[in-house]
Design an enzyme around this catalytic site. Sequence first.
Site, PDB file in Angstrom:
ATOM      1  N   PRO A  10       0.788  -1.222   0.000  1.00 42.69           N
ATOM      2  CA  PRO A  10       0.000   0.000   0.000  1.00 42.69           C
ATOM      3  C   PRO A  10       0.826   1.281   0.000  1.00 42.69           C
ATOM      4  CG  PRO A  10      -0.089  -1.078   2.139  1.00 42.69           C
ATOM      5  CD  PRO A  10       0.546  -2.045   1.188  1.00 42.69           C
ATOM      6  N   ASN A  11       0.344   2.226  -0.766  1.00 41.02           N
ATOM      7  CA  ASN A  11       0.890   3.594  -0.869  1.00 41.02           C
ATOM      8  C   ASN A  11       2.183   3.682  -1.679  1.00 41.02           C
ATOM      9  OD1 ASN A  11      -1.152   4.922   0.788  1.00 41.02           O
ATOM     10  ND2 ASN A  11      -0.280   3.722   2.445  1.00 41.02           N
ATOM     11  N   ARG A  18       4.971  11.007  -2.735  1.00 41.52           N
ATOM     12  CA  ARG A  18       4.625  10.758  -1.348  1.00 41.52           C
ATOM     13  C   ARG A  18       5.822  11.077  -0.459  1.00 41.52           C
ATOM     14  NH1 ARG A  18       4.739   4.678   1.154  1.00 41.52           N
ATOM     15  NH2 ARG A  18       3.901   5.259   3.161  1.00 41.52           N
ATOM     16  N   TYR A  23      11.058   9.415   1.130  1.00 43.02           N
ATOM     17  CA  TYR A  23      11.096   8.264   0.213  1.00 43.02           C
ATOM     18  C   TYR A  23      11.762   8.592  -1.126  1.00 43.02           C
ATOM     19  CZ  TYR A  23       7.751   6.172   3.495  1.00 43.02           C
ATOM     20  OH  TYR A  23       7.149   5.660   4.620  1.00 43.02           O
ATOM     21  N   ASN A  75       8.288  -5.142  -0.668  1.00 44.95           N
ATOM     22  CA  ASN A  75       8.115  -4.021   0.245  1.00 44.95           C
ATOM     23  C   ASN A  75       6.625  -3.993   0.561  1.00 44.95           C
ATOM     24  OD1 ASN A  75       7.839  -1.676   1.664  1.00 44.95           O
ATOM     25  ND2 ASN A  75       9.047  -0.408   0.254  1.00 44.95           N
ATOM     26  N   ALA A  78       3.026  -0.530   4.971  1.00 42.15           N
ATOM     27  CA  ALA A  78       2.519  -0.587   6.350  1.00 42.15           C
ATOM     28  C   ALA A  78       2.036  -1.977   6.747  1.00 42.15           C
ATOM     29  CB  ALA A  78       1.401   0.439   6.522  1.00 42.15           C
ATOM     30  N   ASP A  88       1.538 -15.205   6.781  1.00 41.17           N
ATOM     31  CA  ASP A  88       1.115 -16.588   6.546  1.00 41.17           C
ATOM     32  C   ASP A  88       1.197 -16.945   5.064  1.00 41.17           C
ATOM     33  OD1 ASP A  88       0.661 -16.851   9.250  1.00 41.17           O
ATOM     34  OD2 ASP A  88      -1.529 -16.857   9.111  1.00 41.17           O
ATOM     35  N   GLU A  99      12.948  -8.800   2.134  1.00 37.87           N
ATOM     36  CA  GLU A  99      12.108  -7.684   2.580  1.00 37.87           C
ATOM     37  C   GLU A  99      12.877  -6.380   2.361  1.00 37.87           C
ATOM     38  OE1 GLU A  99      11.078  -8.094   6.704  1.00 37.87           O
ATOM     39  OE2 GLU A  99      10.269  -6.060   6.837  1.00 37.87           O
ATOM     40  N   HIS A 101      12.747  -2.046   2.733  1.00 37.15           N
ATOM     41  CA  HIS A 101      12.135  -0.778   3.144  1.00 37.15           C
ATOM     42  C   HIS A 101      13.025   0.353   2.677  1.00 37.15           C
ATOM     43  CE1 HIS A 101       9.076  -2.811   5.318  1.00 37.15           C
ATOM     44  NE2 HIS A 101      10.001  -3.582   5.855  1.00 37.15           N
ATOM     45  N   ILE A 102      12.432   1.301   2.018  1.00 31.50           N
ATOM     46  CA  ILE A 102      13.183   2.438   1.483  1.00 31.50           C
ATOM     47  C   ILE A 102      13.771   3.263   2.631  1.00 31.50           C
ATOM     48  CG2 ILE A 102      12.951   4.572   0.149  1.00 31.50           C
ATOM     49  CD1 ILE A 102      10.531   3.092  -1.280  1.00 31.50           C
ATOM     50  N   SER A 103      12.956   3.519   3.626  1.00 36.54           N
ATOM     51  CA  SER A 103      13.392   4.313   4.776  1.00 36.54           C
ATOM     52  C   SER A 103      13.956   3.391   5.857  1.00 36.54           C
ATOM     53  CB  SER A 103      12.209   5.109   5.337  1.00 36.54           C
ATOM     54  OG  SER A 103      11.210   4.219   5.844  1.00 36.54           O
ATOM     55  N   ARG A 108      12.409   5.395  12.988  1.00 35.10           N
ATOM     56  CA  ARG A 108      11.105   6.068  12.915  1.00 35.10           C
ATOM     57  C   ARG A 108      10.231   5.659  14.108  1.00 35.10           C
ATOM     58  NH1 ARG A 108       8.875   5.429   6.969  1.00 35.10           N
ATOM     59  NH2 ARG A 108       7.378   6.934   7.831  1.00 35.10           N
ATOM     60  N   ARG A 112       6.808   1.057  13.727  1.00 35.73           N
ATOM     61  CA  ARG A 112       7.451   0.575  12.489  1.00 35.73           C
ATOM     62  C   ARG A 112       8.657  -0.324  12.777  1.00 35.73           C
ATOM     63  NH1 ARG A 112       5.056   3.884   8.465  1.00 35.73           N
ATOM     64  NH2 ARG A 112       4.488   5.888   9.345  1.00 35.73           N
TER      65      ARG A 112
HETATM   66  C1  DQA Z   1       8.106   1.520   4.072  1.00 32.21           C
HETATM   67  C2  DQA Z   1       8.098   1.746   5.589  1.00 32.21           C
HETATM   68  C3  DQA Z   1       6.717   1.492   6.166  1.00 32.21           C
HETATM   69  O1  DQA Z   1       6.724   1.705   7.574  1.00 32.21           O
HETATM   70  C4  DQA Z   1       5.713   2.424   5.538  1.00 32.21           C
HETATM   71  O2  DQA Z   1       4.405   2.139   6.025  1.00 32.21           O
HETATM   72  C5  DQA Z   1       5.740   2.390   4.052  1.00 32.21           C
HETATM   73  C6  DQA Z   1       7.041   2.366   3.389  1.00 32.21           C
HETATM   74  C7  DQA Z   1       9.465   1.887   3.433  1.00 32.21           C
HETATM   75  O3  DQA Z   1       9.685   1.470   2.302  1.00 32.21           O
HETATM   76  O4  DQA Z   1      10.276   2.576   4.048  1.00 32.21           O
HETATM   77  O5  DQA Z   1       4.715   2.456   3.383  1.00 32.21           O
HETATM   78  O6  DQA Z   1       7.862   0.153   3.808  1.00 32.21           O
END
Ligand code: DQA
Length: 144
Positions: A10-11, A18, A23, A75, A78, A88, A99, A101-103, A108, A112
């Site tokens: 998501p997002n 964003r 990001y 990725n 959230a 699962d 896995e 994560h950009i950030s 944070r 998270r």
């Molecule tokens: C994220 C970190 C998550 O906490 C956040 O909800 C995202 C982006 C990242 O790529 O840093 O949507 O996965």
Amino acid sequence: MHRILLLNGPNLNMLGRREPERYGSETLDAVVARCSELADALGAELDAFQSNHEGALVDRIHAAADDGTTAIVINAGAYTHTSIALRDALAAVPLPYYEVHISNVHARESFRHASLIAAGAAGVLVGLGTDGYLLALRAACGQT
Ligand code: DQA
């Protein structure tokens, strides 16, 4: 032949617009294009899928068990911090996953810091910006 599924949750369709200070300004399409280029160079195939819907991500992970996928780069946005269903689903398919994560989620908010999918991952790349996807792709192709 490596066949990598690049999954974004998501997002992440909003990348580039964003919170760019967090990001970056690169769009998801641009990230996917860079990953496709690297996959070509590594002699791998890449299939990219993004959804804002938990069930759609679960369905795509299940499909990966039967479509020749050899590894997943994910990725989960959230859902990383909330989704037992995604955890699962990843456990239900016999594929290694990485896995991303950009950030740096650990720098944070405390909600998270926990990932429901990290324990089963072959590797976790955090805080390296969008280059994390490329590094994960290399690892998924055995090229680290
Ligand atoms: C994220 C970190 C998550 O906490 C956040 O909800 C995202 C982006 C990242 O790529 O840093 O949507 O996965």
